[in-house]
Design a protein around this motif. Structure first.
Motif, PDB file in Angstrom:
ATOM      1  N   ILE A   1       0.845  -1.197   0.000  1.00 38.98           N
ATOM      2  CA  ILE A   1       0.000   0.000   0.000  1.00 38.98           C
ATOM      3  C   ILE A   1       0.882   1.250   0.000  1.00 38.98           C
ATOM      4  O   ILE A   1       1.852   1.346   0.747  1.00 38.98           O
ATOM      5  CB  ILE A   1      -0.941   0.013   1.213  1.00 38.98           C
ATOM      6  CG1 ILE A   1      -1.986  -1.076   1.068  1.00 38.98           C
ATOM      7  CG2 ILE A   1      -1.602   1.368   1.383  1.00 38.98           C
ATOM      8  CD1 ILE A   1      -2.908  -1.201   2.257  1.00 38.98           C
ATOM      9  N   SER A   2       0.512   2.193  -0.826  1.00 36.14           N
ATOM     10  CA  SER A   2       1.231   3.462  -0.877  1.00 36.14           C
ATOM     11  C   SER A   2       0.702   4.381   0.226  1.00 36.14           C
ATOM     12  O   SER A   2      -0.461   4.784   0.201  1.00 36.14           O
ATOM     13  CB  SER A   2       1.019   4.113  -2.248  1.00 36.14           C
ATOM     14  OG  SER A   2       1.503   5.422  -2.237  1.00 36.14           O
TER      15      SER A   2
ATOM     16  N   MET B   1      -3.745  10.800   1.126  1.00 32.98           N
ATOM     17  CA  MET B   1      -4.526  11.672   0.243  1.00 32.98           C
ATOM     18  C   MET B   1      -5.991  11.243   0.214  1.00 32.98           C
ATOM     19  O   MET B   1      -6.887  12.087   0.196  1.00 32.98           O
ATOM     20  CB  MET B   1      -3.938  11.673  -1.166  1.00 32.98           C
ATOM     21  CG  MET B   1      -2.646  12.441  -1.259  1.00 32.98           C
ATOM     22  SD  MET B   1      -1.888  12.654  -2.890  1.00 32.98           S
ATOM     23  CE  MET B   1      -2.679  11.567  -3.969  1.00 32.98           C
ATOM     24  N   ALA B   2      -6.250   9.939   0.227  1.00 32.61           N
ATOM     25  CA  ALA B   2      -7.627   9.449   0.243  1.00 32.61           C
ATOM     26  C   ALA B   2      -8.326   9.850   1.539  1.00 32.61           C
ATOM     27  O   ALA B   2      -9.492  10.262   1.526  1.00 32.61           O
ATOM     28  CB  ALA B   2      -7.650   7.931   0.074  1.00 32.61           C
TER      29      ALA B   2
ATOM     30  N   PRO C   1       1.421   7.594   0.927  1.00 35.62           N
ATOM     31  CA  PRO C   1       0.940   8.909   0.471  1.00 35.62           C
ATOM     32  C   PRO C   1      -0.450   8.861  -0.167  1.00 35.62           C
ATOM     33  O   PRO C   1      -1.269   9.754   0.048  1.00 35.62           O
ATOM     34  CB  PRO C   1       1.997   9.357  -0.541  1.00 35.62           C
ATOM     35  CG  PRO C   1       3.227   8.621  -0.161  1.00 35.62           C
ATOM     36  CD  PRO C   1       2.753   7.307   0.373  1.00 35.62           C
ATOM     37  N   LEU C   2      -0.724   7.793  -0.924  1.00 35.52           N
ATOM     38  CA  LEU C   2      -2.047   7.684  -1.535  1.00 35.52           C
ATOM     39  C   LEU C   2      -3.137   7.459  -0.489  1.00 35.52           C
ATOM     40  O   LEU C   2      -4.233   8.006  -0.605  1.00 35.52           O
ATOM     41  CB  LEU C   2      -2.068   6.562  -2.573  1.00 35.52           C
ATOM     42  CG  LEU C   2      -1.317   6.830  -3.862  1.00 35.52           C
ATOM     43  CD1 LEU C   2      -1.382   5.621  -4.787  1.00 35.52           C
ATOM     44  CD2 LEU C   2      -1.875   8.056  -4.558  1.00 35.52           C
ATOM     45  N   VAL C   3      -2.835   6.678   0.529  1.00 40.21           N
ATOM     46  CA  VAL C   3      -3.809   6.460   1.606  1.00 40.21           C
ATOM     47  C   VAL C   3      -4.069   7.768   2.350  1.00 40.21           C
ATOM     48  O   VAL C   3      -5.214   8.101   2.666  1.00 40.21           O
ATOM     49  CB  VAL C   3      -3.324   5.355   2.568  1.00 40.21           C
ATOM     50  CG1 VAL C   3      -4.188   5.292   3.811  1.00 40.21           C
ATOM     51  CG2 VAL C   3      -3.307   4.011   1.873  1.00 40.21           C
TER      52      VAL C   3
ATOM     53  N   GLN D   1      -9.135  13.546   1.383  1.00 42.48           N
ATOM     54  CA  GLN D   1     -10.287  13.793   0.521  1.00 42.48           C
ATOM     55  C   GLN D   1     -11.578  13.396   1.226  1.00 42.48           C
ATOM     56  O   GLN D   1     -12.577  14.112   1.169  1.00 42.48           O
ATOM     57  CB  GLN D   1     -10.127  13.016  -0.791  1.00 42.48           C
ATOM     58  CG  GLN D   1     -11.166  13.324  -1.836  1.00 42.48           C
ATOM     59  CD  GLN D   1     -12.389  12.436  -1.745  1.00 42.48           C
ATOM     60  OE1 GLN D   1     -12.352  11.337  -1.232  1.00 42.48           O
ATOM     61  NE2 GLN D   1     -13.500  12.955  -2.229  1.00 42.48           N
TER      62      GLN D   1
END
Length: 94
Positions: A21-22, A28-29, A24-26, A32
């Motif tokens: 799992i990334s 950002m999610a 930074p993407l988690v 949001q």
């Protein structure tokens, strides 16, 4: 029912897939997901001000959260009716 569903999950593949799992993407999610109700409340604030209503951003954000909850938890006709009744000042949310 949830206990049965969770008992059927094989944890080994789940844990191995979670290693990729990334972060930074988690993050950002999650950002949001947290900002959506605030932006929705701000949009309603602009709409309400345009119609001459004076309400704060926090009560409108709270109503937006309620609308999100009911739209996820109830079928569409029931969710719309429930949110309309909750939007009246002084209405009990029960």
């Amino acid at each position: 029912m949830l206990a049965y569903v969770f008992s059927q999950i094989d944890l080994q593949p789940l844990l191995s897939s979670m290693k990729s799992i990334s972060v930074p993407l988690v993050l950002m999610a999650l950002a949001q997901l947290s900002l959506t109700p605030l932006i929705g409340g701000a949009r309603w604030l602009v709409t309400m001000r345009a119609t001459g209503e004076r309400d704060g951003v926090w009560p409108l954000t709270r109503l937006f959260w309620i609308g999100m909850l009911f739209s996820q938890a109830l079928p569409p006709p029931l969710a719309a009716t429930r949110c309309a009744s909750c939007s009246r000042p002084g209405a009990a949310i029960a």
